[in-house]
Scaffold this motif. Structure first.
Motif, PDB file in Angstrom:
ATOM      1  N   UNK A  88      20.606  17.050 -11.441  1.00 13.63           N
ATOM      2  CA  UNK A  88      19.440  17.011 -10.569  1.00 13.63           C
ATOM      3  C   UNK A  88      18.820  18.383 -10.406  1.00 13.63           C
ATOM      4  N   UNK A  89      17.984  18.480  -9.375  1.00 11.30           N
ATOM      5  CA  UNK A  89      17.259  19.711  -9.078  1.00 11.30           C
ATOM      6  C   UNK A  89      17.463  20.059  -7.599  1.00 11.30           C
ATOM      7  N   UNK A  90      17.640  21.343  -7.326  1.00 12.66           N
ATOM      8  CA  UNK A  90      17.731  21.825  -5.959  1.00 12.66           C
ATOM      9  C   UNK A  90      16.707  22.933  -5.764  1.00 12.66           C
ATOM     10  N   UNK A  91      16.023  22.887  -4.635  1.00  6.67           N
ATOM     11  CA  UNK A  91      15.048  23.921  -4.289  1.00  6.67           C
ATOM     12  C   UNK A  91      15.520  24.623  -3.023  1.00  6.67           C
ATOM     13  N   UNK A  92      15.429  25.956  -3.004  1.00  9.99           N
ATOM     14  CA  UNK A  92      15.861  26.733  -1.855  1.00  9.99           C
ATOM     15  C   UNK A  92      14.803  27.780  -1.522  1.00  9.99           C
ATOM     16  N   UNK A  93      14.521  27.943  -0.232  1.00 12.92           N
ATOM     17  CA  UNK A  93      13.620  28.999   0.216  1.00 12.92           C
ATOM     18  C   UNK A  93      14.121  29.534   1.548  1.00 12.92           C
TER      19      UNK A  93
END
Length: 257
Positions: A88-93
């Motif tokens: 999958x994909x993970x986004x972090x900010x």
């Protein structure tokens, strides 16, 4: 950069910077027993947070990451299908970042996860980044500041020693002299599965100090209701972590067609 000793334990595959400054990373991890665990998703979040801190926030590679709190909510798919690899994909900010002498000293990060089989999750973490030379003094101060244990008044309380499973792929190459955040997450999930025959859907974990692994600390879990838990990690009469979480009934796996 994700603080793992072996490549096989690094589950992030590729990473790129989005237009808004967030970090997008693709991940792939082995499914334990053909099933996605709550702790597996939390570990992906942990790895992504570390990489984001180094590459986007400029945290030096030898700084010690001190987890103040970590939280995750998983929206489990309506059906459960056995899988060998979770992708999958993970986004972090970063939503907050404090600086001192031009260096980021602490940050709050937000995460969103999308995976195969309809997996979705959202999480956050708060961490402090400490120069390695300063870390021993900080650890001694935080360990001494842990509050005394108070009675847990609501719900039935279960007490059990926290046992670190060194065969677990999450913990196998992440040896530390204190109890790590992920060892607590794994222990809570294992306890919920064994005693409540349920799976975690949400977990919020806050650390109050550094806890030694020997002798084993005590995991004290309170069943607030059929779908809510709360508890603490204690050692030598002091509280080192507090947690709350939500449960859901595990779905029987169906065969792939």
């Amino acid at each position: 950069m994700a603080h793992k000793l072996y490549d096989r334990s690094l589950w992030l595959r590729t990473a790129e910077v989005a237009s808004n400054g967030a970090l997008d990373a693709m991940f792939g991890m082995p499914a334990t027993g053909g099933e996605i665990r709550f702790a597996d998703i939390m570990e992906v979040q942990r790895q992504a947070g570390i990489v984001h801190a180094h590459y986007q926030l400029g945290v030096p590679a030898d700084d010690v990451f001190v987890v103040n709190s970590i939280e995750l909510r998983v929206f489990w798919p309506a059906t459960s299908v056995p899988v060998r690899t979770v992708r999958g994909r993970i986004r972090v900010h970063a939503t907050e970042a404090s600086r001192a002498r031009s260096r980021v000293r602490s940050a709050v990060q937000r995460f969103s996860v999308e995976g195969n089989g309809g997996l979705r999750a959202e999480g956050s973490s708060s961490a402090t980044f400490i120069p390695r030379a300063v870390f021993p003094r900080v650890r001694a101060r935080r360990s001494a500041a842990s509050p005394a244990v108070e009675p847990m008044r609501r719900g039935a309380v279960r007490e059990e020693p926290l046992v670190v499973d060194h065969a677990d792929p999450i913990l196998a190459d992440h040896e530390v002299e204190h109890v790590s955040a992920m060892s607590v997450v794994c222990a809570i999930e294992r306890s919920v599965r064994e005693h409540e025959e349920a799976r975690l859907s949400r977990l919020s974990l806050r650390f109050l100090g550094y806890c030694d692994a020997d002798p084993a600390p005590i995991l004290r879990t309170r069943i607030v209701s059929g779908r809510e838990i709360g508890g603490m990690l204690t050692h030598g009469g002091a509280v080192y972590a507090e947690f709350s979480g939500g449960l859901t009934t595990p779905l029987p796996q169906r065969r792939r067609t």
